[in-house]
Design an enzyme around this catalytic site. Structure first.
Site, PDB file in Angstrom:
ATOM      1  N   GLU A   6      43.432  44.261  25.096  1.00  6.83           N
ATOM      2  CA  GLU A   6      44.176  43.684  26.458  1.00  6.83           C
ATOM      3  C   GLU A   6      44.362  42.552  25.601  1.00  6.83           C
ATOM      4  O   GLU A   6      45.642  41.614  25.925  1.00  6.83           O
ATOM      5  CB  GLU A   6      43.989  43.489  27.645  1.00  6.83           C
ATOM      6  CG  GLU A   6      43.398  42.619  27.632  1.00  6.83           C
ATOM      7  CD  GLU A   6      41.739  43.500  27.721  1.00  6.83           C
ATOM      8  OE1 GLU A   6      40.645  42.148  28.421  1.00  6.83           O
ATOM      9  OE2 GLU A   6      41.469  44.040  27.396  1.00  6.83           O
ATOM     10  N   ASP A  42      46.966  51.640  30.578  1.00  7.61           N
ATOM     11  CA  ASP A  42      48.056  51.934  28.906  1.00  7.61           C
ATOM     12  C   ASP A  42      49.241  51.846  29.147  1.00  7.61           C
ATOM     13  O   ASP A  42      50.287  51.019  28.330  1.00  7.61           O
ATOM     14  CB  ASP A  42      47.864  53.636  28.079  1.00  7.61           C
ATOM     15  CG  ASP A  42      46.517  53.800  27.898  1.00  7.61           C
ATOM     16  OD1 ASP A  42      45.681  52.995  27.797  1.00  7.61           O
ATOM     17  OD2 ASP A  42      45.781  54.968  27.876  1.00  7.61           O
ATOM     18  N   ASN A  97      42.177  49.067  35.371  1.00  6.00           N
ATOM     19  CA  ASN A  97      41.576  50.550  34.601  1.00  6.00           C
ATOM     20  C   ASN A  97      40.629  50.792  35.686  1.00  6.00           C
ATOM     21  O   ASN A  97      41.044  51.998  35.947  1.00  6.00           O
ATOM     22  CB  ASN A  97      40.685  50.021  33.150  1.00  6.00           C
ATOM     23  CG  ASN A  97      41.845  50.253  32.168  1.00  6.00           C
ATOM     24  OD1 ASN A  97      42.761  50.215  31.997  1.00  6.00           O
ATOM     25  ND2 ASN A  97      41.361  49.220  31.239  1.00  6.00           N
TER      26      ASN A  97
END
Length: 595
Positions: free
Chosen positions: A488, A462, A453
């Site tokens: 996650e 994603d 990220n």
């Protein structure tokens, strides 16, 4: 003069006789209007209340966690007690009681009745043998609980008609208890009796008036007028028959709509369609088709009245679907036969496209029985209404299925969510307790997910989560369930897998994720690895939270030992792997070996 007087006397005598006959008929009709409605209404209410009682019983039994234990011990937890207490407010039941097999009250909306025993002979002779017992009686208003909740307008009466229904509860053909429902039918009974009396009065009045007119015309006219009267009578009978037929069709359509809207699945819906269409359109055989998920073919779902349906048909093979409107074979000089109607014997048929929210979802096919072409042609409007009812019901079932799927699915990965996982794990544990089959739980966490990220953006993160979710879903087999429980973190429920098999599956999953290559834009993302923890039932717990905690502990141990590996929770022996200094069984895997 004598002949004239004699004719006058005969005329008066005949008229007097007709008048007396009409008076007698009026008195008979009045007696029938007063006496007949009550037993007829009570018989209809009995049938309806028995059906409702079956639904009430089903609601109670399905809601109880363990109906047999509840009826035997009388132990009801707070959630079930709240449901049982609130049921009178959400139904026509104002009071009900639960009995064990001996007739002892184990729960009642009147708490003071708990412990009492039903010593009536019918309980032992009928209810305990699995038979429903129905009793109607008149009681004072003070005997009805929560009267204001069930009646909008309480009649000015000191007593009410109530019904008590004893519904036996059985399991595997064995009597395990009973439920007694109390419902107040006073207002409904009075309303139906009043309406039936009014209807009978109107019908009796019309009949008497028609009889008087027929008698007068017959008495004062010639044979030609009598023949004309006969023709008129036939028209009236036909009109009455049409009205009765229309009333029956409206009633059946209403019932069809009510039942279809309450169906829980498409299979149940099509079973209802088959049974109702047999009665609504007895002069036609039929079948119904629904588009498959791929929408390249239509699947045959049901048929009735001697009709048959094919397993699959192509939409191009039906003229109704190709033209987007109802197609009637046999209505024009030139007709073309649909492929799905082959082999064809020349009989008329309809093809009604089934529409839902502006989209064609299926096909209703009807074919006339032999020698019923005229009635079949007249029934087109009714058949069209049936197709509309079916289309709305299909749309509702599919929408309900979509809403349910959305409530248990993770929108990003398409895997099941935490709520569904917890319910499934609880059911799997219960199954393992009953059958002794093995059960394992795998916890998965994406290594260094925050770096994806922070370095590549949330869209890339994603894509990583979707790739991991796809790997988990591809690794599922039979009743295995893959879930995303948040962020996650993922979990995999493995029923019918031995501990060694579960560890092997976890290692294969780790390897499959490691082999995944994810492209983001014009470049590939760094290699994805996961840390995996495995727990087994019952070695690591007999409750869902215990198994989840054990799998999480093993997962964090895998992270502490260097990530990208599989660790088994403490306390489970495996045939492969080695033990660390704490006695923890591990399986070496990945570039970092377990210590």
């Amino acid at each position: 003069m004598a002949l004239a007087e004699r004719g006058t006397i005969n005329h008066r005598l005949k008229w007097t006789g007709i008048t007396l006959l009409l008076i007698s008929l009026a008195i008979g009709a009045g007696w029938g209007v007063y006496r007949l409605p009550a037993p007829l209404v009570e018989r209809m209410l009995r049938t309806d209340i028995l059906k409702q009682s079956e639904l009430w019983k089903r609601r109670v039994v399905l809601h109880l966690e363990d109906p047999e234990t509840t009826l035997r011990t009388g132990h009801i937890d707070g959630h079930d007690a709240e449901f049982l207490t609130s049921m009178p407010e959400a139904s026509d039941v104002y009071r009900f009681r639960l009995f064990d097999t001996s007739g002892r009250v184990v729960w009642s909306t009147r708490q003071g009745e708990v412990g009492l025993r039903e010593d009536s002979a019918f309980f032992r002779a009928d209810v305990a043998r699995g038979m429903v017992y129905y009793l109607q009686e008149v009681v004072p208003l003070s005997e009805i609980d929560g009267l204001d909740l069930h009646t909008g307008n309480i009649q000015n009466s000191s007593a009410h008609h109530i019904v008590k229904v004893f519904m036996p509860v059985t399991k595997n053909g064995r009597f395990i208890g009973a439920i007694e429902f109390f419902t107040d039918i006073s207002d409904l009974r009075a309303t139906f009796i009043t309406r039936l009396r009014i209807s009978l009065i109107v019908l009796s009045g019309v009949a008497l008036l028609a009889l008087a007119m027929v008698s007068l015309v017959t008495y004062r006219t010639n044979r030609a007028q009598l023949r004309s009267l006969h023709k008129q009578s036939e028209k009236e009978r036909d009109l009455m028959a049409d009205q009765l037929r229309l009333a029956r069709e409206v009633r059946l359509l209403g019932e069809l709509n009510e039942w279809l809207q309450s169906s829980r699945s498409l299979d149940e819906l099509f079973d209802m369609v088959s049974r109702f269409m047999t009665h609504i359109l007895p002069e036609a055989e039929g079948s119904v088709y629904v588009y498959s998920n791929s929408r390249d073919v239509l699947d045959g779902c049901a048929s009735w009245n001697g009709g048959t349906h094919k397993a699959h048909i192509h939409p191009e093979g039906c003229w109704g679907l190709r033209r987007g409107r109802t197609y009637e074979f046999g209505a024009s000089e030139i007709d073309f036969i649909c492929e799905h109607a082959e082999p064809h014997d020349g009989r008329q048929y309809f093809c009604f496209p089934i529409l839902a929210h502006g989209e064609t979802v299926g096909l209703l096919h009807l074919r006339a029985h032999e020698n019923c072409e005229e009635e079949f042609h007249v029934s087109r409007k009714l058949a069209q209404l049936c197709a509309e009812q079916i289309s709305m019901a299909i749309a509702n079932v599919r929408m309900r299925d979509q809403l349910h799927d959305q409530s248990v699915r993770d929108p990003l990965t398409g895997l099941f969510n935490r709520r569904h996982m917890t319910e499934t794990l609880r059911k799997s544990i219960s199954r393992s307790q009953q059958t002794g089959v093995p059960l394992s739980l795998i916890a998965v966490d994406v290594d260094h997910f925050k770096k994806f990220n922070d370095t590549h953006g949330h869209d890339a993160g994603d894509m990583v989560l979707r790739a991991v979710g796809a790997a988990l879903e591809q690794g599922c087999d039979r009743d295995e369930v893959a879930c995303r429980i948040g962020g996650e973190e993922f979990m995999l429920i493995l029923p019918d897998n031995t501990p060694d098999d579960a560890v092997s599956r976890a290692e294969k999953l780790r390897q499959s994720v490691e082999a995944v290559s994810v492209r983001y834009g014009d470049k590939s993302l760094p290699r994805i690895t996961i840390s995996v923890g495995v727990s087994h039932y019952p070695a690591h717990g007999t409750m869902p939270q215990d198994l989840m905690r054990a799998a999480d502990d093993a997962l964090y141990m895998a992270k502490d030992k260097g990530r990208n590996q599989v660790q088994v929770a403490k306390g489970t022996p495996t045939e492969t792997g080695s033990a660390d200094s704490n006695g923890q069984k591990v399986r070496t895997s990945g570039p970092v070996a377990a210590a």
